[in-house]
Scaffold this motif. Sequence first.
Motif, mmCIF file in Angstrom:
data_model
loop_
_atom_site.group_PDB
_atom_site.id
_atom_site.type_symbol
_atom_site.label_atom_id
_atom_site.label_comp_id
_atom_site.label_asym_id
_atom_site.label_seq_id
_atom_site.Cartn_x
_atom_site.Cartn_y
_atom_site.Cartn_z
ATOM 1 N N ALA A 212 -5.265 -23.053 27.154
ATOM 2 C CA ALA A 212 -6.492 -23.608 27.730
ATOM 3 C C ALA A 212 -6.923 -22.782 28.942
ATOM 4 N N ARG A 213 -8.224 -22.825 29.233
ATOM 5 C CA ARG A 213 -8.760 -22.084 30.381
ATOM 6 C C ARG A 213 -9.737 -22.964 31.150
ATOM 7 N N ILE A 214 -10.042 -22.530 32.369
ATOM 8 C CA ILE A 214 -11.042 -23.185 33.205
ATOM 9 C C ILE A 214 -12.099 -22.145 33.557
ATOM 10 N N PHE A 215 -13.360 -22.492 33.359
ATOM 11 C CA PHE A 215 -14.466 -21.619 33.735
ATOM 12 C C PHE A 215 -15.375 -22.396 34.684
ATOM 13 N N CYS A 216 -15.825 -21.770 35.751
ATOM 14 C CA CYS A 216 -16.799 -22.439 36.611
ATOM 15 C C CYS A 216 -17.737 -21.415 37.231
ATOM 16 N N ARG A 217 -18.915 -21.883 37.583
ATOM 17 C CA ARG A 217 -19.959 -20.991 38.100
ATOM 18 C C ARG A 217 -19.783 -20.711 39.583
ATOM 19 N N GLU A 218 -19.247 -21.694 40.327
ATOM 20 C CA GLU A 218 -19.042 -21.499 41.777
ATOM 21 C C GLU A 218 -17.714 -22.143 42.161
ATOM 22 N N PHE A 219 -16.757 -21.331 42.571
ATOM 23 C CA PHE A 219 -15.375 -21.767 42.725
ATOM 24 C C PHE A 219 -15.035 -22.101 44.179
ATOM 25 N N HIS A 220 -14.768 -23.400 44.410
ATOM 26 C CA HIS A 220 -14.241 -23.858 45.701
ATOM 27 C C HIS A 220 -13.175 -24.926 45.451
ATOM 28 N N ALA A 221 -12.450 -24.813 44.363
ATOM 29 C CA ALA A 221 -11.578 -25.887 43.890
ATOM 30 C C ALA A 221 -10.460 -26.214 44.880
ATOM 31 N N GLU A 222 -10.220 -27.515 45.047
ATOM 32 C CA GLU A 222 -9.054 -27.946 45.814
ATOM 33 C C GLU A 222 -7.776 -27.564 45.073
ATOM 34 N N LEU A 223 -7.821 -27.692 43.754
ATOM 35 C CA LEU A 223 -6.659 -27.372 42.925
ATOM 36 C C LEU A 223 -7.131 -27.104 41.509
ATOM 37 N N VAL A 224 -6.515 -26.100 40.863
ATOM 38 C CA VAL A 224 -6.699 -25.873 39.433
ATOM 39 C C VAL A 224 -5.321 -25.844 38.787
ATOM 40 N N ALA A 225 -5.244 -26.348 37.549
ATOM 41 C CA ALA A 225 -3.964 -26.386 36.851
ATOM 42 C C ALA A 225 -4.177 -26.134 35.370
ATOM 43 N N ILE A 226 -3.234 -25.392 34.774
ATOM 44 C CA ILE A 226 -3.195 -25.172 33.336
ATOM 45 C C ILE A 226 -1.814 -25.611 32.858
ATOM 46 N N ALA A 227 -1.779 -26.589 31.961
ATOM 47 C CA ALA A 227 -0.512 -27.086 31.405
ATOM 48 C C ALA A 227 0.499 -27.420 32.499
ATOM 49 N N GLY A 228 0.006 -27.975 33.604
ATOM 50 C CA GLY A 228 0.878 -28.410 34.679
ATOM 51 C C GLY A 228 1.121 -27.379 35.759
ATOM 52 N N HIS A 229 0.938 -26.101 35.476
ATOM 53 C CA HIS A 229 1.094 -25.052 36.486
ATOM 54 C C HIS A 229 -0.175 -25.042 37.337
ATOM 55 N N LEU A 240 -12.606 -14.489 45.931
ATOM 56 C CA LEU A 240 -12.950 -15.252 44.732
ATOM 57 C C LEU A 240 -13.658 -16.559 45.057
ATOM 58 N N ARG A 241 -13.658 -16.959 46.289
ATOM 59 C CA ARG A 241 -14.261 -18.237 46.650
ATOM 60 C C ARG A 241 -15.791 -18.143 46.587
ATOM 61 N N GLY A 242 -16.370 -19.132 45.964
ATOM 62 C CA GLY A 242 -17.817 -19.137 45.796
ATOM 63 C C GLY A 242 -18.301 -18.314 44.627
ATOM 64 N N LYS A 243 -17.398 -17.679 43.898
ATOM 65 C CA LYS A 243 -17.775 -16.816 42.777
ATOM 66 C C LYS A 243 -17.644 -17.569 41.454
ATOM 67 N N ALA A 244 -18.254 -17.011 40.417
ATOM 68 C CA ALA A 244 -18.027 -17.484 39.050
ATOM 69 C C ALA A 244 -16.691 -16.913 38.585
ATOM 70 N N VAL A 245 -15.787 -17.785 38.152
ATOM 71 C CA VAL A 245 -14.439 -17.331 37.808
ATOM 72 C C VAL A 245 -13.958 -17.969 36.514
ATOM 73 N N GLN A 246 -12.895 -17.387 35.991
ATOM 74 C CA GLN A 246 -12.139 -18.025 34.921
ATOM 75 C C GLN A 246 -10.688 -18.129 35.374
ATOM 76 N N VAL A 247 -10.011 -19.178 34.900
ATOM 77 C CA VAL A 247 -8.628 -19.452 35.275
ATOM 78 C C VAL A 247 -7.821 -19.566 33.997
ATOM 79 N N TRP A 248 -6.675 -18.884 33.948
ATOM 80 C CA TRP A 248 -5.834 -18.971 32.759
ATOM 81 C C TRP A 248 -4.367 -18.877 33.167
ATOM 82 N N LEU A 249 -3.490 -19.080 32.190
ATOM 83 C CA LEU A 249 -2.047 -19.058 32.429
ATOM 84 C C LEU A 249 -1.451 -17.832 31.757
ATOM 85 N N GLU A 250 -0.670 -17.088 32.516
ATOM 86 C CA GLU A 250 -0.028 -15.890 31.993
ATOM 87 C C GLU A 250 1.407 -15.839 32.510
ATOM 88 N N GLN A 251 2.365 -15.938 31.584
ATOM 89 C CA GLN A 251 3.788 -15.946 31.926
ATOM 90 C C GLN A 251 4.083 -16.989 33.022
#
Length: 260
Positions: A212-229, A240-251
């Motif tokens: 699973a991934r997270i995509f957002c147009r403007e990033f100021h997240a308090e917390l992001v998590a993928i599968a508990g990480h 990266l703050r205030g930018k359009a980003v994607q979040v994913w899990l790698e190793q």
Amino acid sequence: MDFEQAGELKIGQVGIANLRIRTLDVDRLTREMQERVARAPKLFGRAAVILDFGGLSKMPDVATAKALLDGLRKAGVLPVALAYGTTETDLLSQQLGLPLLAKFRAQYERAEAEPAPAPLPVAEPPPRRARAAAAVPAAPAPSAEATGGAPKPGRMQTANVRSGQQLYAENCDLTVMATVGAGAEVIADGSIHIYGTLRGRALAGAQGNTTARIFCREFHAELVAIAGHYKVLDDVPDSLRGKAVQVWLEQDQIKIAALD
């Protein structure tokens, strides 16, 4: 220097933290939790924590477990239950006066090596006539379109998700067409797409989906998590703050990158 943490903290699908004890060192576990709370007090201060002793070869005695509970409370979190329903854990939970929540260990079990399936019994070779019939290819199974079936649609939210609100997309993706405010929480078993600003928490792959991934147009997240990480805002580079980003899990590590 030993960089491996004594306790692995994961965020559950309802925002409850699951602390799996890997090294039963009360002082070290207390220090680690104090550091987490100091880095993100709004997230972890007085946070509900479930203790998972399933990573240990031997269950702690009651005195050690009570010392750990006291240490975690002093660190600023609130232990509320034990995870995984073995007989020993059940007895310890009763001695500590805490409930037992077996469900939280399922994600660890899926993430680790699973036992190999039992070998299938060897069947007798079919008669010659049956072998000839088997050589004729079977007709392909009808597609979902042909049968009128369709994959489960994702959940869509068009209004802002405000502070204190929680939105959960079960067994599907979540799309938010507006803002996720500070103190709000969006959760999905699949991926999360946010077309506005993300200021609250976003938890994708809540049932253990590591792709699973997270995509957002403007990033100021308090917390992001993928599968508990998880990763908190203080751990995110300023670039990266205030930018359009994607979040994913790698190793087993959260990765965040700007979208071009």
